[in-house]
Every structure is written in structure tokens, then in C-alpha cells.
Enzyme design. Structure first.
Site, PDB file in Angstrom:
ATOM      1  N   HIS A  11      47.933  27.892  57.047  1.00  0.00           N
ATOM      2  CA  HIS A  11      48.696  28.132  55.818  1.00  0.00           C
ATOM      3  C   HIS A  11      48.212  29.428  55.191  1.00  0.00           C
ATOM      4  CE1 HIS A  11      45.011  26.456  54.379  1.00  0.00           C
ATOM      5  NE2 HIS A  11      45.314  25.239  54.785  1.00  0.00           N
ATOM      6  N   LYS A  36      54.969  27.387  48.157  1.00  0.00           N
ATOM      7  CA  LYS A  36      53.528  27.459  47.954  1.00  0.00           C
ATOM      8  C   LYS A  36      52.782  27.455  49.283  1.00  0.00           C
ATOM      9  CE  LYS A  36      52.079  26.183  43.375  1.00  0.00           C
ATOM     10  NZ  LYS A  36      51.179  25.362  42.572  1.00  0.00           N
TER      11      LYS A  36
END
Ligand SMILES: [Fe+2]
Length: 558
Positions: A11, A36
Site C-alpha cells: 500500500h 486512502k
């Protein structure tokens, strides 16, 4: 020589561009795609590239895809294959992961419309983390400690950096992962796996002694040992079982937060401080230099960072503005530069302001298309400071976007630290955060020592990475930024690093005698704003009182 660095293995997808060894651009994908962390960390998506961050880097460097000499990807599938153990997690997931990694070259070629041949280089994840801290630090030699969830298979790595060479001296393989332990505890405490910062905020309300013994069995860290017990960790579904036996049932998202939850968070924080200090002493024994660089997601823990800094094990400590995975895009590019060039890359450039900036024309166009009219301010810094002193929430959108999870004065919401109710006002009007989470101060470098126990100033103090004590006689004066334990996560602002923000705080100081403002990221439960349009959207849907973009400003209707 142009090197494009890419992080997308887990991520915090991001891209970075080095031109002749000089860092000219870096940005996180989440700021563009508005998701996000850019994407979820998943076995099935390491080939999902930070497409818009890559395009931004090319634009910023005024380059086309054909101009990129080398591509650096911050994960090495060969290392993973060599060290992976089938008992760790489902081999079918591992197979998927490998297949997707194999698709990375084609994904780059598809995105850029060119063949890349042998120009793609896979860089070991922790080496990329280490480089992202070492080269910007400006040190010519340093011990480097990387602690995160997982690299290829390691959770922590100790390294020695001299000139342009970074050499790994020791690694701690899965499941010895402090990063994973925080992810799992975040989930167990009813937050998302990405909410380590909430656990950190909660820790200040707990008593670390209540569960200290229990944590001794979870994390072992002393002169000899450094590790996390396997039963608590891992990518398997019954991972809460052992924790439940010790701590009771997990907290569900909307359950009340009980004292035992805060006590667990406090014990986790204390155990982390001890474990990281054990790693710091360990790397000092192997690499007895004066300088330490820290990287990896765990280096976002501002409480632990302060413990490391204050310990004095190393005279100088450097942590980059993006120690988490986004930073590996920069680090991988540095590693490839060093491998391909005889000349060293630029060192000591640690600015976090590496993202896009927008012209006055861009801003005016965004205002117009929103059907609004902006006014021009002769002195935005003075006017914004007056509004803040008057109790208003001011959005401050200036210059290039920050790289890393903290807003550092270019995409920030600012408020008055003197008001005891300001935390509640910010939460009600914009941020909608849990009330146990503190807000941070940005203080003029010239006055930081009169208000906070900062010790010797270092470059990383500009990135909001250390929780310093607030001087006891100042605590009552700045209740909005004072955490429960008397600390504050300070950003030191110098005129050199951010002149516009420095001017604003100086105006606030002239008006109030207080050389700091509340600084929280300009967002509402979403990634930090990137463009003028993002800024206007968040301004309109929230209770922000005024939005300054360059010398233009908008105010909310009463
Ligand atoms: Fe990482």
C-alpha cells in the site's frame, strides 16, 4: 540519467523521479485517485501501479515516457522466492502474488506505451527504505534501521551505509514484525488495520503496567533476543484467538472504548519503545557510527522516535518525511542511480515539498468552475493569522504538496492552540476524529525551545515525527495541542524550509505572543487534498471558515 521509482507492492503506492541523481518529484497515488493509501495491500494487486503519481512525476520533470532510462520497483520477487516458507501463509495466495509481480513489467509498458526491455530493476524493499532515509539525511555514513510490516520476508533490517553503499548486516524474518503487530492490535481494538496512529493516541490514556507482563510474552527484545511471538501474528484467520484468551474479546468498531483498551495500547507502545531501542543498540554494536537513519512504517511512531532520539545511542538521528512504504519509491530510485552511475546522487535534500503546485490561473479556474468568487489578499499570512487568532479554522493551501502522511504547512488546516475547545470544534466542523486523538502544533524554529523540550534541532523535526514534552509552564497556554501525557507532536518551522508558513506563524505570534498554531491535515476522512478543486470541495462540505490559496481567499457564508 532519469530514474523513475515506483512503490505498489502493498500500500501507500507512490512514484518518484530522480534526474541526474536529483530528486525532482515524489507523490502518493492516494492524493490523485482519492483512495486512502492508494490501494489495499492484497496478494492480488502488486501490479496495480500508481498511474497518476507516475504521470505527475513525468510532467513535473517535463519528461515523456521515452526519456526514462531506468525504472526502479521497491520489491524484489527473487528475494521473496528464496526466503518464503509455505507454512507462513496459504501457498495459493503466494502463487497469485508472484503471478501479479510478474505482470509489473507489462503494466508499466501498457501505462507508458513503450517497451522497457531490461530497464526495470527490482530493488529489495528494505534496501529501498534504507536508501530513502540515508541519501536525504546528508550523512556520509550511518547505521540504518528499517522496521515495518514486511519487506520481501523481513520485518526488520539493520544496515551499514558508507558513501553510496548500503550493506545489510542483519535481518529479522517474518513473523518478527512490529508493524504487523500494530496492524493486528489496531484491528483487535476496533479500528482499521491502517489505524496505528489511533492506537498511538489512545496509548497516552492507558497504564502500560496493567498488561506489561503479557506483552513480555508477545514481544521479546533484549541484548540477545529481538522478535515477536508467531501465535499473535500472521496472515491467518484465527489470529485474534490467542489475544482473546489473554485480553478478552476484541472491541467492535462502535463499542465504547474502555480503560482496558487504553491499557493495551499503552502496553503495546511501551513494548514497542523497548523493542525498537533493543534494535537501535543492536545496530550500534554492529555499526558504531554517530549517525542513525530510521525508516519503515514503524518510524511514524513519534513516541518511539523521541525515545530513540533522547537515548543518545546515536548523536544524530534522521527520519525522512515518508518513512512508510511511499518513501520506497524514492529509495529504490536512489539505489538504481547508484548502481548505474559512477557519480553519487544528490545528498541531504530532505524537503517534503515534492508534490504538485498550482498556478494562480489553475486556482482561479477551479474557483470559477465551482461558481465561486475569490478575493485577493494583500497579505495572506497576516489575514489568515488574524482569523486564526479570532477562533476561525483556516485552510492553508500553498506551493508544492507534501510527500508523506503529515501536512506540513502546504495542505494544512490551521487553528488557535490557546482555545481549550478548539479540538472539539475542529472535530465537529471538519475532521470527525475520535476525541482521544491529539492535534499537533507547528512552532517557529526560533522559539521552539522556549515552549517544547525538543533538544538539539534536526532536519526531521520539520516533519512532525517526534512527540516532545511541552514545557510545564506553557502547558496551560496551549491546551488544544497538549496531549494527555504532556507531550505534543511538534513540527518545527524554519523560514528557509517554508517561508510562507513561517510568515503566517510569525504574524500569529506578533498578535498573540504564542509562536505556534494548530496544524492538522487538510482533509475530512479522505486523503489530504491535492488540487485547488479538492481544496474547494472539502472547504464547501465542511465547516472550514476560510480557504487561502496563494494570495486568493474564500470565506464561508455565515
Ligand atoms: Fe515497508
Amino acid at each position: 540519467m532519469n530514474v523513475l521509482g515506483i512503490n505498489s507492492v502493498y500500500h501507500e503506492s507512490a512514484a518518484a523521479l530522480l534526474v541526474d541523481g536529483k530528486l525532482v518529484a515524489a507523490a502518493e497515488e492516494e492524493r490523485f485517485n482519492r483512495i486512502k493509501h492508494g490501494k489495499q495491500a492484497d496478494f492480488d494487486n502488486p501490479h496495480q501501479l500508481p498511474e497518476r503519481a507516475i504521470r505527475y512525476c513525468l510532467n513535473q520533470g517535463k519528461l515523456t515516457a521515452a526519456d526514462i532510462d531506468h525504472f526502479a520497483y521497491s520489491f524484489d520477487p527473487k528475494v521473496r522466492r528464496k526466503r518464503y516458507r509455505p507454512e507462513w501463509w496459504d501457498p495459493r495466495n503466494e502463487e497469485t502474488f508472484r503471478l501479479r509481480l510478474g505482470q509489473v513489467p507489462a503494466a508499466i509498458e501498457d501505462l507508458l506505451g513503450r517497451s522497457i526491455g531490461h530497464r526495470l530493476h527490482f530493488v529489495s524493499h528494505h534496501l529501498a527504505h534504507a536508501a530513502s532515509a540515508y541519501f536525504p539525511s546528508g550523512f556520509d555514513r550511518a547505521a540504518v534501521l528499517t522496521i515495518d510490516g514486511i519487506g520481501e520476508t523481513a520485518g526488520s533490517s539493520l544496515a551499514k551505509a558508507v558513501d553510496t553503499r548500503i550493506q545489510t548486516v542483519e535481518t529479522f524474518e517474518y513473523p518478527h514484525s512490529i508493524g504487523f503487530l500494530w496492524e493486528i492490535f489496531s484491528g483487535y481494538l476496533g479500528f482499521s488495520h491502517y489505524d496505528a496512529s489511533k492506537v498511538m493516541g489512545l496509548a497516552a490514556y492507558g497504564d502500560p503496567e496493567v498488561f506489561r507482563q503479557q506483552f513480555l510474552s508477545i514481544m521479546r527484545a533484549d541484548e540477545v533476543n529481538y522478535g515477536v511471538a508467531r501465535e499473535y501474528l500472521g496472515v491467518h484467520p484465527d489470529r485474534f484467538a490467542r489475544m482473546e484468551a489473554i485480553f478478552g474479546p476484541p472491541r467492535e468498531e462502535h463499542d465504547e472504548i474502555l480503560p482496558r483498551h487504553a491499557d493495551m495500547a499503552a502496553a503495546l507502545q511501551a513494548a514497542t519503545d523497548a523493542a525498537v531501542m533493543a534494535a537501535v543498540r543492536r545496530v550500534k554494536r554492529r555499526v558504531p557510527f554517530d549517525n542513525l537513519c530510521l525508516a519503515g512504517g514503524v518510524a511514524l511512531n513519534c513516541v518511539t522516535n523521541e525515545v530513540v532520539r533522547r537515548s543518545g545511542e546515536f548523536s544524530n538521528v534522521f527520519i525522512p518525511s515518508a518513512p512508510h512504504d511511499a518513501g520506497t519509491a524514492i529509495g529504490a530510485a536512489f539505489v538504481v542511480h547508484c548502481a548505474k552511475q559512477k557519480r553519487p546522487p544528490q545528498r541531504g535534500n530532505s524537503t517534503p515539498y515534492l508534490g504538485p503546485a498550482f498556478t494562480r490561473r489553475d486556482i482561479l479556474a477551479a474557483v470559477k468552475s465551482a461558481g465561486l468568487r475569490a478575493r485577493r489578499s494583500r497579505s495572506p499570512a497576516r489575514q489568515a493569522a488574524e482569523m486564526i487568532a479570532d477562533g476561525r479554522i483556516v485552510a492553508w493551501f500553498q506551493g508544492r504538496m507534501e510527500f508523506g502522511p503529515r501536512a506540513l504547512g502546504n495542505r494544512s488546516l490551521l487553528a488557535d492552540p490557546r482555545r481549550p475547545d478548539m479540538r472539539d470544534i475542529l472535530n465537529q466542523k471538519v475532521k470527525h476524529r475520535e476525541d482521544f486523538r491529539p492535534f499537533a502544533p507547528s512552532v517557529l524554529a526560533e522559539y521552539a525551545d522556549q515552549w517544547f523540550e525538543v533538544g538539539e534541532h534536526c532536519a526531521s523535526h520539520e516533519f512532525m515525527l517526534f512527540a516532545c514534552g511541552v514545557k510545564p509552564d506553557r502547558r496551560d497556554l496551549i491546551p488544544a495541542v497538549l496531549h494527555r501525557d504532556g507531550s505534543a507532536r511538534v513540527q518545527i518551522v524554519s523560514r528557509k524550509s517554508n517561508p510562507r508558513f513561517h510568515e503566517l506563524i510569525s504574524c500569529f505570534f506578533a498578535d498573540t505572543g504564542v509562536p505556534l498554531v494548530v496544524n492538522t491535515s487538510f482533509n475530512d476522512s479522505e486523503p489530504i487534498v491535492c488540487t485547488p478543486t479538492d481544496a474547494i470541495v472539502t472547504f464547501r462540505k465542511s465547516g472550514i471558515d476560510a480557504l487561502f490559496m496563494d494570495d486568493l481567499f474564500l470565506t464561508a457564508r455565515p
